[in-house]
Design an enzyme around this catalytic site. Structure first.
Site, mmCIF file in Angstrom:
data_model
loop_
_atom_site.group_PDB
_atom_site.id
_atom_site.type_symbol
_atom_site.label_atom_id
_atom_site.label_comp_id
_atom_site.label_asym_id
_atom_site.label_seq_id
_atom_site.Cartn_x
_atom_site.Cartn_y
_atom_site.Cartn_z
ATOM 1 N N ASP A 187 -25.823 -25.066 -9.191
ATOM 2 C CA ASP A 187 -25.989 -23.756 -9.830
ATOM 3 C C ASP A 187 -24.641 -23.285 -10.354
ATOM 4 O OD1 ASP A 187 -28.619 -23.719 -9.026
ATOM 5 O OD2 ASP A 187 -28.504 -21.771 -8.040
ATOM 6 N N ASP B 225 -23.474 -20.413 -10.487
ATOM 7 C CA ASP B 225 -22.888 -19.257 -9.789
ATOM 8 C C ASP B 225 -22.556 -19.527 -8.328
ATOM 9 O OD1 ASP B 225 -25.424 -19.364 -8.687
ATOM 10 O OD2 ASP B 225 -26.169 -17.638 -9.804
ATOM 11 N N TRP C 41 -38.214 -18.225 -13.051
ATOM 12 C CA TRP C 41 -37.470 -18.260 -11.798
ATOM 13 C C TRP C 41 -38.366 -18.656 -10.614
ATOM 14 C CZ3 TRP C 41 -37.891 -16.098 -7.070
ATOM 15 C CH2 TRP C 41 -36.783 -16.247 -6.207
ATOM 16 N N GLU D 4 -39.120 -24.359 -8.007
ATOM 17 C CA GLU D 4 -38.757 -25.763 -8.223
ATOM 18 C C GLU D 4 -38.000 -26.354 -7.038
ATOM 19 O OE1 GLU D 4 -36.789 -23.328 -9.350
ATOM 20 O OE2 GLU D 4 -34.928 -24.108 -8.520
ATOM 21 N N ASP D 5 -37.269 -25.494 -6.324
ATOM 22 C CA ASP D 5 -36.526 -25.999 -5.162
ATOM 23 C C ASP D 5 -37.473 -26.259 -3.989
ATOM 24 O OD1 ASP D 5 -36.889 -23.239 -5.237
ATOM 25 O OD2 ASP D 5 -35.029 -22.789 -4.177
ATOM 26 N N MET E 234 -21.821 -16.836 -3.678
ATOM 27 C CA MET E 234 -22.627 -16.765 -4.901
ATOM 28 C C MET E 234 -22.220 -15.542 -5.712
ATOM 29 S SD MET E 234 -26.693 -17.270 -5.426
ATOM 30 C CE MET E 234 -27.437 -15.790 -6.049
ATOM 31 N N HIS F 298 -25.253 -11.403 -9.900
ATOM 32 C CA HIS F 298 -25.808 -11.381 -11.255
ATOM 33 C C HIS F 298 -27.178 -10.752 -11.236
ATOM 34 C CE1 HIS F 298 -28.655 -14.579 -10.272
ATOM 35 N NE2 HIS F 298 -27.682 -15.144 -9.617
ATOM 36 N N ARG G 267 -31.119 -10.789 -13.000
ATOM 37 C CA ARG G 267 -32.018 -11.814 -13.525
ATOM 38 C C ARG G 267 -31.762 -11.958 -15.016
ATOM 39 N NH1 ARG G 267 -36.664 -13.257 -11.265
ATOM 40 N NH2 ARG G 267 -35.532 -13.039 -9.340
HETATM 41 C C1 UD2 Z 1 -32.019 -19.415 -6.289
HETATM 42 C C2 UD2 Z 1 -31.487 -20.811 -5.929
HETATM 43 C C3 UD2 Z 1 -31.512 -21.676 -7.179
HETATM 44 C C4 UD2 Z 1 -32.891 -21.755 -7.785
HETATM 45 C C5 UD2 Z 1 -33.484 -20.346 -7.959
HETATM 46 C C6 UD2 Z 1 -34.966 -20.342 -8.265
HETATM 47 C C7 UD2 Z 1 -29.836 -20.825 -4.125
HETATM 48 C C8 UD2 Z 1 -28.432 -20.556 -3.746
HETATM 49 N N1 UD2 Z 1 -30.133 -20.683 -5.424
HETATM 50 O O1 UD2 Z 1 -31.064 -18.911 -7.209
HETATM 51 O O2 UD2 Z 1 -31.011 -22.972 -6.908
HETATM 52 O O3 UD2 Z 1 -33.669 -22.570 -7.008
HETATM 53 O O4 UD2 Z 1 -33.334 -19.520 -6.816
HETATM 54 O O5 UD2 Z 1 -35.233 -20.831 -9.516
HETATM 55 O O6 UD2 Z 1 -30.652 -21.152 -3.293
HETATM 56 N N2 UD2 Z 1 -29.455 -20.354 -14.974
HETATM 57 C C9 UD2 Z 1 -28.719 -20.136 -16.155
HETATM 58 N N3 UD2 Z 1 -29.176 -19.253 -17.079
HETATM 59 C C10 UD2 Z 1 -30.333 -18.553 -16.904
HETATM 60 C C11 UD2 Z 1 -31.060 -18.747 -15.713
HETATM 61 C C12 UD2 Z 1 -30.594 -19.640 -14.747
HETATM 62 O O7 UD2 Z 1 -27.654 -20.748 -16.349
HETATM 63 O O8 UD2 Z 1 -30.703 -17.778 -17.805
HETATM 64 C C13 UD2 Z 1 -29.053 -21.432 -14.047
HETATM 65 C C14 UD2 Z 1 -27.733 -21.172 -13.364
HETATM 66 O O9 UD2 Z 1 -27.123 -22.398 -13.057
HETATM 67 C C15 UD2 Z 1 -28.199 -20.456 -12.128
HETATM 68 C C16 UD2 Z 1 -29.437 -21.260 -11.754
HETATM 69 O O10 UD2 Z 1 -30.026 -21.575 -13.007
HETATM 70 O O11 UD2 Z 1 -27.230 -20.456 -11.101
HETATM 71 C C17 UD2 Z 1 -30.427 -20.547 -10.831
HETATM 72 O O12 UD2 Z 1 -30.833 -19.303 -11.386
HETATM 73 P P1 UD2 Z 1 -30.452 -17.906 -10.684
HETATM 74 O O13 UD2 Z 1 -29.023 -17.934 -10.317
HETATM 75 O O14 UD2 Z 1 -30.899 -16.792 -11.551
HETATM 76 O O15 UD2 Z 1 -31.383 -17.893 -9.400
HETATM 77 P P2 UD2 Z 1 -31.031 -17.480 -7.873
HETATM 78 O O16 UD2 Z 1 -29.655 -16.957 -7.753
HETATM 79 O O17 UD2 Z 1 -32.102 -16.623 -7.331
HETATM 80 MN MN MN Z 2 -27.883 -17.353 -8.700
#
Ligand code: UD2
Ligand code: MN
Length: 286
Positions: free
Chosen positions: A136, A138, A198, A201-202, A228, A231, A233
């Site tokens: 990821d 972030d 969102w 997939e994990d 982390m 940010h 959504r």
């Molecule tokens: C959680 C999970 C992530 C993923 C997600 C569900 C952890 C620490 N993180 O992250 O791996 O499974 O839930 O989908 O468990 N991204 C972009 N641009 C976008 C959207 C996403 O670059 O417009 C990429 C970026 O690398 C980001 C990652 O996708 O870090 C995951 O998206 P997120 O950070 O919005 O999701 P988060 O923090 O809930």
């Molecule tokens: Mn994230």
């Protein structure tokens, strides 16, 4: 320590001196630097890199070759922050590696899992990697003792995140950062291509791993902490209303929906100073 039991030492050359099991220059835990530097400054500070974000140790042969794949869109500041923290960690670990940023072309809904499958195919063209790490944008490593390498089981590196109280909040997760050997990734047939938006997939990947009768390895929390970045959504990454739909979680689906079935177009490819950039568009949902 890293070399005992679980590490697979995959370097092929016998004639060279293999880098030592415990890299000599590790510093342990650190506070990630979250300053946002201009790209030009970063390029200037990382002259040690070969174009495309490639590096390998000068004095010894790395034990593994690593492809780092970052699924990405519209998070330029995060990318700058991540790379300035990640490159030094990988170098202190004496790994041979290349960083790939796989960016999804607009306007479609974000499909992180498809980008990771695409990253696998594209990375194979550039580096004969032993191990692929999905990262990821972030997630900032906060300790250089957690190795960015592969083991006998897929590794969940991103298990302990400050935002999630270092693992205290949920237990069965597989998000953030994860490492697979080529074989492991193919054995689970990569990620599902069907998760748009969102989430989910994990969790699907955890079930793929279980279904392939593999375990998930996690390093001790003392060495595997991440910070982390905050940010909101993103635009075009709405919560996937189907993220929990059970029919996705069927082993019969895994065999035909994954890294073996992804179709995509590559709109751009460029070897930048800190990373190899791919602009892609997944073209089918299965
Ligand atoms: C959680 C999970 C992530 C993923 C997600 C569900 C952890 C620490 N993180 O992250 O791996 O499974 O839930 O989908 O468990 N991204 C972009 N641009 C976008 C959207 C996403 O670059 O417009 C990429 C970026 O690398 C980001 C990652 O996708 O870090 C995951 O998206 P997120 O950070 O919005 O999701 P988060 O923090 O809930
Ligand atoms: Mn994230």
């Amino acid at each position: 320590e890293n070399c005992r039991n679980k590490t697979t030492n995959l370097a092929h050359s016998n004639s060279d001196i293999l880098c030592s099991c415990v890299p000599p220059g590790l510093g342990g835990s650190f506070v990630p630097d979250t300053t946002v530097w201009p790209w030009a400054t970063l390029a200037d500070r990382h002259r040690e890199l070969a174009v495309g974000g490639r590096w390998r140790p000068g004095a010894c042969t790395a034990r593994q070759r690593i492809a780092i794949v970052i699924p990405f869109r519209d998070r330029d500041e995060h990318l700058r922050i991540l790379l300035q923290n990640l490159h030094p960690v990988l170098q202190r670990q004496q790994l041979e590696y290349q960083v790939f940023v796989v960016e999804q072309a607009f306007p479609h809904i974000f499909n992180k899992a498809a980008l990771m499958n695409i990253g696998f195919h594209e990375a194979k063209k550039s580096i004969p990697f032993d191990c692929i790490v999905f990262h990821d944008v972030d997630m900032l490593p906060a300790d250089d003792r957690q190795p960015y390498t592969c083991f006998q089981s897929p590794v969940h590196l991103g298990a302990y995140v400050d935002k999630y109280k270092y693992g205290g909040l949920y237990v069965p997760m597989f998000g953030g950062v994860a490492a697979f050997t080529k074989q492991q990734f193919e054995d689970v047939n990569g990620f599902s291509n069907s998760f748009f938006g969102w989430g989910g997939e994990d969790d699907d990947m955890r079930l793929r791993i279980a279904s392939a009768r593999l375990n998930i390895y996690r390093h001790p929390v003392e060495v595997s902490r991440y910070r982390m970045l905050q940010h909101r959504r993103d635009h075009r990454n709405p919560t996937n209303p189907f993220r929990g739909v059970a029919y996705r979680y069927r082993p019969t689906v895994y065999a035909r929906n994954g890294v073996n079935s992804i179709k995509y177009k590559t709109h751009a490819y460029e070897e930048k100073p800190l990373y190899t950039w791919l602009l892609v568009e997944p073209v089918s949902s299965v």
